[in-house]
Design a protein around this motif. Structure first.
Motif, PDB file in Angstrom:
ATOM      1  N   VAL A  91       0.862  -1.183   0.000  1.00 45.79           N
ATOM      2  CA  VAL A  91       0.000   0.000   0.000  1.00 45.79           C
ATOM      3  C   VAL A  91       0.898   1.231   0.000  1.00 45.79           C
ATOM      4  O   VAL A  91       2.027   1.203   0.515  1.00 45.79           O
ATOM      5  N   ASP A  92       0.415   2.327  -0.590  1.00 46.94           N
ATOM      6  CA  ASP A  92       1.215   3.551  -0.610  1.00 46.94           C
ATOM      7  C   ASP A  92       0.979   4.361   0.663  1.00 46.94           C
ATOM      8  O   ASP A  92       0.270   3.917   1.588  1.00 46.94           O
ATOM      9  N   ALA A  93       1.548   5.556   0.711  1.00 51.84           N
ATOM     10  CA  ALA A  93       1.475   6.380   1.922  1.00 51.84           C
ATOM     11  C   ALA A  93       0.045   6.777   2.262  1.00 51.84           C
ATOM     12  O   ALA A  93      -0.275   7.029   3.431  1.00 51.84           O
ATOM     13  N   GLU A  94      -0.846   6.821   1.247  1.00 53.15           N
ATOM     14  CA  GLU A  94      -2.241   7.181   1.474  1.00 53.15           C
ATOM     15  C   GLU A  94      -3.116   5.968   1.734  1.00 53.15           C
ATOM     16  O   GLU A  94      -4.345   6.092   1.847  1.00 53.15           O
ATOM     17  N   GLY A  95      -2.522   4.793   1.774  1.00 51.22           N
ATOM     18  CA  GLY A  95      -3.279   3.584   2.042  1.00 51.22           C
ATOM     19  C   GLY A  95      -3.882   2.936   0.817  1.00 51.22           C
ATOM     20  O   GLY A  95      -4.642   1.976   0.943  1.00 51.22           O
ATOM     21  N   ARG A  96      -3.543   3.442  -0.373  1.00 52.79           N
ATOM     22  CA  ARG A  96      -4.054   2.828  -1.602  1.00 52.79           C
ATOM     23  C   ARG A  96      -3.273   1.558  -1.934  1.00 52.79           C
ATOM     24  O   ARG A  96      -2.050   1.515  -1.777  1.00 52.79           O
ATOM     25  N   GLU A  97      -3.979   0.542  -2.413  1.00 47.31           N
ATOM     26  CA  GLU A  97      -3.334  -0.726  -2.738  1.00 47.31           C
ATOM     27  C   GLU A  97      -2.433  -0.565  -3.963  1.00 47.31           C
ATOM     28  O   GLU A  97      -2.768   0.131  -4.915  1.00 47.31           O
ATOM     29  N   LEU A  98      -1.295  -1.228  -3.905  1.00 45.01           N
ATOM     30  CA  LEU A  98      -0.368  -1.277  -5.029  1.00 45.01           C
ATOM     31  C   LEU A  98      -0.259  -2.719  -5.515  1.00 45.01           C
ATOM     32  O   LEU A  98      -0.478  -3.668  -4.755  1.00 45.01           O
ATOM     33  N   ASP A  99       0.081  -2.880  -6.782  1.00 44.83           N
ATOM     34  CA  ASP A  99       0.269  -4.229  -7.323  1.00 44.83           C
ATOM     35  C   ASP A  99       1.413  -4.942  -6.615  1.00 44.83           C
ATOM     36  O   ASP A  99       2.312  -4.321  -6.034  1.00 44.83           O
ATOM     37  N   ALA A 100       1.384  -6.251  -6.684  1.00 46.64           N
ATOM     38  CA  ALA A 100       2.469  -7.059  -6.120  1.00 46.64           C
ATOM     39  C   ALA A 100       3.712  -6.938  -7.001  1.00 46.64           C
ATOM     40  O   ALA A 100       3.676  -6.355  -8.094  1.00 46.64           O
ATOM     41  N   CYS A 101       4.820  -7.489  -6.538  1.00 46.37           N
ATOM     42  CA  CYS A 101       6.065  -7.481  -7.302  1.00 46.37           C
ATOM     43  C   CYS A 101       6.621  -8.902  -7.387  1.00 46.37           C
ATOM     44  O   CYS A 101       6.723  -9.600  -6.366  1.00 46.37           O
ATOM     45  N   LEU A 102       6.956  -9.317  -8.587  1.00 44.89           N
ATOM     46  CA  LEU A 102       7.662 -10.577  -8.809  1.00 44.89           C
ATOM     47  C   LEU A 102       9.155 -10.256  -8.890  1.00 44.89           C
ATOM     48  O   LEU A 102       9.566  -9.368  -9.626  1.00 44.89           O
ATOM     49  N   ILE A 103       9.956 -10.987  -8.125  1.00 43.21           N
ATOM     50  CA  ILE A 103      11.391 -10.744  -8.084  1.00 43.21           C
ATOM     51  C   ILE A 103      12.118 -11.949  -8.667  1.00 43.21           C
ATOM     52  O   ILE A 103      11.870 -13.095  -8.285  1.00 43.21           O
ATOM     53  N   THR A 104      13.026 -11.684  -9.607  1.00 47.36           N
ATOM     54  CA  THR A 104      13.869 -12.734 -10.171  1.00 47.36           C
ATOM     55  C   THR A 104      15.319 -12.275 -10.101  1.00 47.36           C
ATOM     56  O   THR A 104      15.612 -11.080 -10.029  1.00 47.36           O
TER      57      THR A 104
END
Length: 417
Positions: A91-104
């Motif tokens: 979530v960002d500083a305003e509490g809005r959801e952010l997409d997930a992150c795939l790490i390779t």
């Protein structure tokens, strides 16, 4: 929402990354300078605990699915990027959801195709890339993997003794089956042909492709090369019982294209007049496995073939054909390979990986000998190569002097880096 990190190798440093910030806004202090390709997702490279990771912002369900798919491909020993983890619940500083992150993990000394062409490669490079992609696609299909988005953009390439080895980058659309049907394989080939033609047209419009190269004709090559490889690996061959040497010949042909034979199905007629032979289980890496067994060097298939040729030349040149192969290999490693690769100054060590460097030194020695009309010691070849050739090469371990995102793109098909 609580931040959730799924990884096979937990690293506390992951918590230090700015997960509450959209990926496209991450500060430069976290980022690594690596070439990026065209993507419908935001992708960034970050440095973490001495390694470089690729981070892709994507929906959580897709990130988890691709993570598991990449793990399965690694277990099947398919050339692909190594999955590192998934970060969700952002979530960002305003509490809005952010997409997930795939790490390779970033694949060292690998480059996207557009970065390769930005280096001004010699004519025919596009053909060698297609051949490498065809080998990769055959290997994927043999494991039952349907890609669904075959393209140069979804592939990373590493130099392999003057040629290239291809690695799958994006498995988002892929599926694993016990075995693929002919229709599924043909579908992947159609996708590849169309995508590659468009990608080569992009290069042509950006004046990065040699004049006179026909993108459509080159893209059709993947169908030809794929079918040749597939037939060599899977077709049944029939011959008379008096031609049993053809069993060994079939194995040698498979080895020549980089595949090993784990099992053969051999069937004879009731009257014993003919034999049918078909490879049952094939696996890639005949030469690389032999070199690994002899020397402990884990390199690409083409590099392994070249190094083994030099090892065989060393064995003949020292008149040790009757000596134990492992002992001769150890002597070659300690007296030839390691001293030569260690002659590279530290400031130039990021130019090429050691096996590719050794291959290029062998090539350089051949050209020097041709000009001089006599043999050249390899010590003289490495000295001249380091002085005259290596400084002009880009640092492929980390930074290429062009950001491929900024290169001109004419056809945007929403492909990934």
């Amino acid at each position: 929402m609580a931040l959730q990190i799924t990884t096979a190798r937990p690293d506390p440093a992951l918590l230090d990354l700015p997960w509450s910030t959209p990926l496209e806004d991450w500060p430069d202090e976290y980022l690594a300078a690596l070439p990026r390709g065209i993507s419908r997702h935001v992708v960034r490279f970050v440095r973490l605990s001495g390694r470089v990771l690729a981070v892709k912002e994507i929906k959580a369900d897709l990130a988890r699915r691709e993570y598991e798919m990449l793990r399965n491909l690694r277990r099947l020993d398919v050339p692909s990027v190594e999955p590192f983890g998934v970060v969700s619940g952002r979530v960002d500083a305003e509490g809005r959801e952010l997409d997930a992150c795939l790490i390779t993990r970033h694949l060292k000394f690998s480059l996207p195709y557009r970065a390769l062409f930005s280096q001004g490669l010699r004519p025919g490079t596009e053909t060698r890339l297609i051949d490498a992609l065809a080998v990769l696609l055959v290997r994927l299909h043999l494991t039952g993997f349907w890609w669904g988005d075959v393209s140069l953009s979804n592939t990373l390439f590493r130099r392999d003794a003057g040629s290239f080895a291809a690695y799958l980058v994006d498995a988002e659309t892929g599926e694993l089956f016990p075995a693929l049907t002919a229709g599924q394989r043909a579908h992947d080939l159609d996708i590849a042909r169309v995508n590659i033609a468009g990608e080569l047209m992009d290069l042509q419009a950006g004046e990065l492709l040699d004049e006179g190269v026909d993108p459509v004709a080159i893209s059709n090559r993947i169908v030809t090369r794929y079918n040749e490889l597939w037939a060599e690996l899977t077709d049944t061959e029939e011959f008379d019982t008096g031609e049993r040497w053809r069993v060994e010949e079939r194995i040698r042909r498979l080895n020549a294209v980089g595949f090993d034979v784990d099992e053969l199905a051999i069937t004879t007629d009731i009257d014993g007049t003919s034999i049918s032979i078909q490879p049952k289980v094939v696996d890639a890496g005949h030469h690389s496995r032999r070199l690994l067994r002899l020397t402990g060097l884990d390199v690409g298939e083409g590099q392994a073939r070249r190094l083994l040729n030099d090892l065989d030349s060393y064995r003949a040149g020292t008149n040790r054909q009757n000596d134990d192969e492992e002992i001769v290999a150890h002597d070659w490693l300690t007296r030839i390979y390691e001293p030569i690769t260690r002659r590279v100054p530290r400031e130039l060590s990021g130019k090429l990986e050691p096996a590719e460097l050794f291959h290029e030194v062998l090539e350089h020695r051949w050209y020097m000998a041709e000009r001089a009309q006599h043999d050249i010691p390899i010590e003289s070849a490495i000295e001249d190569y380091v002085a005259s050739i290596l400084p002009g090469k880009p640092d492929e371990v980390s930074v290429v002097g062009v950001d491929t995102v900024e290169m001109p793109v004419i056809v945007d098909r929403g492909q990934r880096p």
